[in-house]
Scaffold this active site. Structure first.
Site, PDB file in Angstrom:
ATOM      1  N   ASP A  98       0.740  71.276  64.415  1.00 48.14           N
ATOM      2  CA  ASP A  98      -0.259  70.980  65.643  1.00 48.14           C
ATOM      3  C   ASP A  98       0.544  70.146  66.836  1.00 48.14           C
ATOM      4  OD1 ASP A  98      -2.771  70.900  67.135  1.00 48.14           O
ATOM      5  OD2 ASP A  98      -3.247  69.138  66.365  1.00 48.14           O
ATOM      6  N   GLU A 149       2.941  71.948  71.673  1.00 46.85           N
ATOM      7  CA  GLU A 149       3.290  72.688  72.964  1.00 46.85           C
ATOM      8  C   GLU A 149       4.608  72.236  73.761  1.00 46.85           C
ATOM      9  OE1 GLU A 149       0.404  71.305  71.989  1.00 46.85           O
ATOM     10  OE2 GLU A 149      -0.363  73.255  71.503  1.00 46.85           O
ATOM     11  N   ASP A 160      -8.273  73.846  70.689  1.00 49.30           N
ATOM     12  CA  ASP A 160      -9.648  73.158  70.784  1.00 49.30           C
ATOM     13  C   ASP A 160     -10.869  73.394  71.647  1.00 49.30           C
ATOM     14  OD1 ASP A 160      -8.241  71.316  69.026  1.00 49.30           O
ATOM     15  OD2 ASP A 160      -7.685  70.048  70.979  1.00 49.30           O
TER      16      ASP A 160
END
Ligand code: GLC
Length: 800
Positions: free
Chosen positions: A405, A408, A483
Site C-alpha cells: 500500500d 504511489e 480508498d
C-alpha cells in the site's frame, strides 16, 4: 502548465522533410532534415513500435512494462516507396510515412484508414527540467470511441475526456478525477467496427485527450522522456487487449484460495479480535478464505515487525487460523521508520538503499510510522534485499499473502502528496529523477514483494496485492482501486473501474466492497457484494473508523442475502478459475465489457453497467437504492435468466426484476457451467462430483473447464486438465462431447449434469456411443439431471 495547445502552435517544434531512411533488421530508421529520427519497429504483423529522437540521440532502450518473455515475430516486412510516401507493409497492416513531414498513417490491408497523425509528433523544449515535452496528435475518425487507461474513475467510454497519469494517493476520490493510483497509458480506439490500441510506454507524467480540446483530435503527450508508443491492430477489441497484455506480460495463475471471499479492515487487532472475526464467519456459515492484517499488527508501523502486545505469538495465531481454513494476508508499506534501533533502517542506511534528494540528503517523508526513508525499488539490489525480508513473514510466520500500500509513493502533509521531483532513482542503471520514476515506483515495490513472497512460499503460489502500479504490473500482483467511498456513485464507479482495468490488461482487480470511507447502509452493502462476487478479486475492506463492515453487522436479511451471493461465487469457483486460466494463459480478460463482447453492435459502445463474467455469464449490478429491478441491455444472442431459466432474445433493452435478494444474471445459451458444492473455504471438501449446468441451444457451443491442484507448480509440468465440452442441440436431441487434454488425476469421479431449457422430454440416452437406460445414468425427471462418469466422452439424449 503544459497543455495540448496545438491550435496555437507556439513553442512546438516539428520534424521537417524526410532526407533518408534505412532498414536494420526489423526496424526502419527515418531521418528528417532537421535531425529528427523516427524508428519504426515491426514487433508483430499487427504491432508496430514508434520511437522519436529530436536530435538523433535515443535513450537507452529500457522498459519496465515490456515482458521480455513475450513472443515476438512477424512473417512479412515489405518496404516500398513512391514519390510522396514510404510504405511499411506487414501481413496485417500498412504504415505510410509522409516524405514532407514524417507524419504517419495506418491502414488495414483493405486500405481502410485506421489511424493517422494530425500534427503528428511534435515537441516543446523544457528549459526548466531539460529534455522535451513530447507530444502526438491524431485525427479521430467519425464515430470513434475510446476505452482503456486502467483505473480512471470516469465513464467507461473515454470520448470527450482529458485524463493524466501521475500515481496519487486519492483518499475518498471523486468521480472524473484525472489521476488515481495507477498509470496504464494504453487505450483502444474503435471506429468502423475496427479496433486498434495505443500503448504509450513513457513513465513520466502522461496526458491523454480524447476529443476533449478539439472534437476530432485525439492526443497524448508526456512531461519528458521519449515519444515511444506501440500501435496494436485488432481489428477485434479482444485481439487488441490480448496482444497488449501479452506485450506487457501475463501473470502466473494465483492459488485458488485467492479467488475466495476476503475480509479486511483497518485494522483487526489484537489476536482475540481476529479470532472473533474468524469465528464469526464459521458460526454464520459465511464462506471466507482470507483475513487481512492492516498496519496495526506492526510494532509502531515498522515493516516486518510485530506488535507483541497485540500479537504475542503470530506464528501460532496464523497456524490456528490456517487450521480453520483462513489464510492470513499482511500489509507492507514502503516507508521505513527513521529509527537507529530498527534493523531494517540501519541495514538499508549502511547499504545505501534509500532514495536521496538531488543534492545528497535522504528523501524524508511522513507516513504512518512518522518520519521515514524509502527504499529505491528501482535498484535491482534493493529489490532483492526487500524480497529477502519476506522470509520472516512468509517462511517463518506462515503469512500467505502480502498487501502493498501507499506505494504511489504517498507522503503525508506535503503538497503533491509524494516525493519532490528531484529525488534520484537507479531505474535499473538508467539513473533518473522522480519525474521519470514516480509512476513505476509502486510497480517495482510490488515486483520486489512478489519475488520475495514467491521465493518463501514455494512450493505454493504467491498472492500479492498492490495499490499503485504501471503497465505490466499485472505480472507481479493483483490490485484494488484504493480508498473509495460508501456511496451509490462509488458502486457505479467500482463496476466501471474493474471492467476498465480488465480491458487494460489488469484483470485480477477488485474494490473495497461496501466502501472504504463512510459507512454503507445494509442495502448498499448488499448490492456491492452482489457486484463484488463477480469481480476477480473479492474483498470487503473499510477504514474501520465508522463502525463495522462484517456481513453479519447489517442484520439477518443482509447476512442471508450476501451469504447467498458469496455461496454462488464459491459454487462458480471452477468457472472463475477457468477464466483465470484463460487470462494467465491466453491473455483474455476475466470480465468482458459489452463492447468487447460485441463491438459491431453500436448499442454496446456507450454501455458499461452490464458485463460478461468469464465467457458465458451476463451480469448487471443494481446501482440505485430502493429499486425492485432495472432496465438493462441484453446483448445479441439468446440468454437464460439465471434465476428462472426464462429465455430472452437479446439485442434489446428490457426491465429485469431484481428485489434486494436478487440481481440481473443471465447465462448464454449453449453454455456448460462447471460448479462446485458450497464450501466454507477453498479445499474444505474433497470434491468428487462436479456439477455441470447445461443450457440448451439449438446449435453448437463450446465451453471449457480447467482443473489442477489449486496451488503449487505441478500444472506447469503438465499436471492439469483442460476439459473441452462441445454442445450440439437439435429440436429432439442434445449431444455433449467431452475432450480431456492433460494428465492430471483429480479427485473427480462423477459429473452431475443438469439440463436447462430442454425443449423435449428425455426418452432415451447413449453414453460413449452405447445405448444406456435412463435409470443407469440416474435420470431425475423433475430436476432434469443425470449422473455420468467424469471421463465420459459422448452423451446423447433423445426424445424418442
Ligand atoms: C490506505 C489504504 C487502505 C488502508 C490504510 C491503512 O488508506 O488504501 O486500504 O487500510 O491505508 O493502512
Amino acid at each position: 502548465m503544459i497543455t495540448n495547445t496545438e491550435l496555437e502552435k507556439k513553442g512546438n517544434l516539428f520534424p521537417s522533410k524526410l532526407v533518408s531512411y534505412e532498414q536494420n533488421g526489423d526496424s526502419i530508421c527515418f531521418t528528417s532534415e532537421n535531425g529528427v529520427q523516427l524508428i519504426i519497429t515491426v514487433v508483430r504483423d499487427s504491432m508496430l513500435r514508434f520511437r522519436y529522437a529530436t536530435d538523433g540521440i535515443f535513450e537507452n532502450d529500457f522498459s519496465y512494462a515490456i515482458d521480455e518473455d513475450q513472443s515476438h515475430g512477424y512473417s512479412v516486412l515489405d518496404l516500398t516507396e513512391d514519390e510522396e510516401f514510404i510504405w511499411i507493409t506487414t501481413e496485417q497492416i500498412k504504415c505510410r510515412i509522409n516524405r514532407v513531414d514524417m507524419r504517419t498513417a495506418m491502414f488495414d490491408l483493405e486500405d481502410q484508414l485506421i489511424l493517422q497523425d494530425e500534427l503528428g509528433f511534435h515537441w516543446e523544449e523544457s528549459f526548466e527540467f531539460g529534455g522535451n515535452y513530447v507530444k502526438m496528435s491524431k485525427n479521430s475518425m467519425d464515430g470513434e470511441n475510446f476505452y482503456g487507461l486502467g483505473d480512471k474513475p470516469t465513464t467507461f467510454n473515454l470520448k470527450g475526456k482529458r485524463l493524466s497519469n501521475w500515481n496519487t494517493d486519492q483518499y475518498a476520490f471523486g468521480k472524473d478525477l484525472p489521476e488515481l493510483y495507477k498509470t496504464i497509458p494504453f487505450y483502444i480506439g474503435l471506429h468502423s467496427a475496427k479496433a486498434y490500441g495505443i500503448f504509450f510506454d513513457n513513465t513520466f507524467k502522461t496526458h491523454f485527450d480524447f476529443c476533449h480540446e478539439r472534437r476530432h483530435i485525439t492526443s497524448f503527450w508526456a512531461d519528458g522522456g521519449e515519444m515511444n508508443y506501440y500501435f496494436i491492430y485488432g481489428p477485434k477489441i479482444a485481439e487488441v487487449v490480448t496482444k497488449y497484455t501479452n506485450l506487457t506480460g501475463r501473470p502466473e495463475l494465483p492459488p485458488m484460495w485467492a479467488l475466495g471471499y476476503h475480509q479486511s479492515k483497518w485494522s483487526y487487532y489484537p489476536e482475540a479480535k481476529v479470532k472473533e472475526l474468524a469465528a464469526g464467519f464459521r458460526d454464520n456459515k459465511f464462506p471466507c478464505d482470507a483475513l487481512y492484517l492492516d498496519i496495526d499488527y506492526m510494532d509502531g508501523f515498522r515493516c516486518f515487525t510485530w506488535n507483541k502486545d497485540y500479537f504475542p505469538e503470530p506464528k501460532r495465531m496464523v497456524e490456528e487460523l490456517e487450521d480453520d481454513g483462513f489464510k492470513t494476508v499482511a500489509i507492507i508499506d514502503p516507508g521505513i521508520k527513521i529509527d537507529e534501533k530498527y534493523e531494517i533502517f540501519a541495514d538499508g542506511l549502511e547499504k545505501d538503499y534509500f532514495c536521496k534528494r538531488a543534492d545528497g540528503p535522504y528523501m524524508r517523508g511522513k507516513v504512518w510510522p512518522g518520519n521515514c526513508v524509502f527504499p529505491d525499488f528501482t535498484n535491482p539490489e534493493v529489490r532483492e534485499w526487500w524480497a529477502d525480508h519476506y522470509k520472516t513473514l512468509i517462511a517463518e510466520t506462515g503469512i500467505k499473502g502480502v498487501w502493498n500500500d501507499m506505494n504511489e509513493p504517498a507522503v503525508m502533509e506535503v503538497p503533491g502528496k509524494t516525493f519532490p521531483l528531484d529525488v534520484r532513482h537507479d531505474y535499473d542503471g538508467n539513473r533518473c529523477s522522480h519525474r521519470k520514476a514516480h509512476n513505476i515506483y509502486g510497480m517495482q515495490m510490488a515486483r520486489a514483494t512478489y519475488e520475495g513472497v514467491k521465493k518463501y512460499i514455494f512450493p505454493k503460489r504467491p498472492f500479492t496485492i498492490t495499490r499503485a502500479s504501471y503497465s505490466g504490473g499485472q505480472r507481479f500482483s493483483s490490485t484494488w482501486t484504493g480508498d473509495n467511498l460508501a456511496s451509490w456513485e462509488h458502486l457505479w464507479l467500482a463496476n466501471t473501474q474493474i471492467q476498465r482495468l480488465g480491458m487494460s490488461g489488469f484483470s485480477f482487480a477488485g474494490t473495497d466492497i461496501g466502501g472504504f470511507a463512510d459507512q454503507p447502509t445494509g442495502e448498499l452493502f448488499t448490492r456491492w457484494i452482489q457486484l463484488g462476487v463477480f469481480h476477480p478479486f473479492c474483498r470487503v475492506h473499510s477504514s474501520g473508523d465508522h463502525g463495522e463492515q462484517e456481513p453479519w453487522y447489517f442484520g439477518e436479511e443482509v447476512l442471508d442475502i450476501t451469504r447467498k451471493f458469496v455461496e454462488l461465487r464459491y459454487q462458480l469457483l471452477p468457472y472463475l478459475y477457468t477464466a483465470f486460466y484463460q487470462y494467465c494463459e491466453d491473455n483474455v480478460p476475466i470480465l468482458k465489457p459489452l463492447v468487447y463482447f460485441d463491438q459491431e453492435d453500436v448499442q454496446t459502445h456507450y454501455r458499461a453497467d452490464e458485463f460478461i463474467f468469464g465467457n458465458h455469464f451476463l451480469v448487471c449490478p443494481i446501482q440505485e437504492p430502493n429499486v425492485q429491478g432495472r432496465r438493462m441491455y441484453i446483448p445479441r444472442g439468446r440468454w437464460y435468466n439465471f434465476w428462472n431459466d426464462a429465455v430472452i432474445e437479446g439485442g434489446k433493452e428490457l426491465w429485469v426484476d431484481a428485489a434486494l435478494d436478487s440481481m440481473p444474471i443471465f447465462v448464454k445459451e449453449g453454455a456448460i457451467i462447471p460448479k462446485y458444492p458450497v464450501q466454507q473455504y477453498v479445499d474444505e471438501l474433497e470434491i468428487e462430483e462436479l456439477s455441470l449446468d447445461v443450457y440448451y441451444k439449438n446449435g453448437k457451443q463450446n465451453s471449457v473447464y480447467y482443473e489442477d491442484d489449486h496451488d503449487g507448480y505441478d500444472y506447469k509440468m503438465g499436471l492439469f486438465n483442460l476439459r473441452s465440452f462441445k454442445l450440439t442441440g437439435k429440436s429432439k436431441e442434445i449431444i455433449v462431447q467431452q475432450h480431456v487434454a492433460g494428465t492430471y488425476e483429480s479427485n473427480l469421479k462423477t459429473m452431475k449434469v443438469t439440463f436447462h431449457g430442454l425443449p423435449f422430454e428425455i426418452k432415451s440416452a447413449s453414453v460413449n456411443n452405447e445405448d444406456v437406460s435412463l435409470e443407469s445414468i440416474g435420470y431425475d425427471k423433475e430436476s432434469n439431471t443425470i449422473i455420468l462418469q467424469e471421463n465420459f466422452t459422448d452423451l446423447r439424449l433423445i426424445s424418442e
